[in-house]
Motif scaffolding. Structure first.
Motif: not given
Length: 194
Positions: A51-67
């Motif tokens: 086993g071991g660690f995988g690639d670190v994922r970074v995810q910026p997100k911008l909400r355009l429309i709110k429910a």
């Protein structure tokens, strides 16, 4: 041929519009056959174990429309991976990946939520098995559909269940030429509020 993975996920939100997610994947154990058949030829493969660690994922997100304003949530995001896992044991990529994506979701009053995501990922041109006659893997389109239900909304049970199916399409090579260019994944999850 078998692998047991997990993820540590942290997410930070700002002003109900911006979000930054960090995902640290890890593999508990994995193993595979030491031979692969390509056409009429057999090729030997180096065993993979452990086993071991995988690639670190970074995810910026911008909400355009709110429910609460339009009945659905719509956001744009940019999933990126940072090569930190090492490709030798298939824990990650050799280069950084990333690209634009769109997320649409709808929550119903009964506690059920539907979501659809899709996007494009720019990636390195690679031959995963290192074989001469193997097609190159390149950028890809991806999609994911999910449904979930939170029981806490109408009962005292602090439980949530979710099911999703997703896939990708490699942009290099002939369309629908090889099955492994079009992976599918189905995930089931349970959440417990503590």
């Amino acid at each position: 041929n078998n692998r047991l993975d997990g993820n540590v996920i942290v997410s930070f939100g700002l002003w109900e519009r911006l979000e930054l997610g960090v995902d640290i994947p890890f593999t508990v154990n994995q193993a595979r056959d030491t031979k692969i058949k390509v056409g009429a030829d057999d090729f030997g493969l180096t065993p993979i174990r452990g086993g071991g660690f995988g690639d670190v994922r970074v995810q910026p997100k911008l909400r355009l429309i709110k429910a609460k304003d339009a009945g659905i949530d719509v956001a744009v995001y940019a999933p990126m991976t940072i090569p930190s896992g090492g490709k030798a044991q298939y824990f990650g990529e050799q280069d950084m990946t990333g690209g634009p994506a769109l997320a649409i979701s709808k929550e119903f009053s009964v506690g059920t939520r539907l979501a659809l995501n899709g996007g494009y990922v720019f990636g390195p041109k690679i031959k995963p098995y290192g074989l001469d006659n193997e097609p190159v893997r390149d950028d890809k389109f991806f999609w994911k559909f999910g449904v979930g239900h939170r029981f806490k909304k109408h009962s005292k049970v602090p439980l949530g269940l979710a099911l999703s199916i997703g896939g990708a399409m490699n942009t290099a090579g002939k369309p629908f030429g090889r099955g492994d260019d079009y992976p599918l994944e189905m995930l089931a999850s349970a959440e417990l509020d503590v």
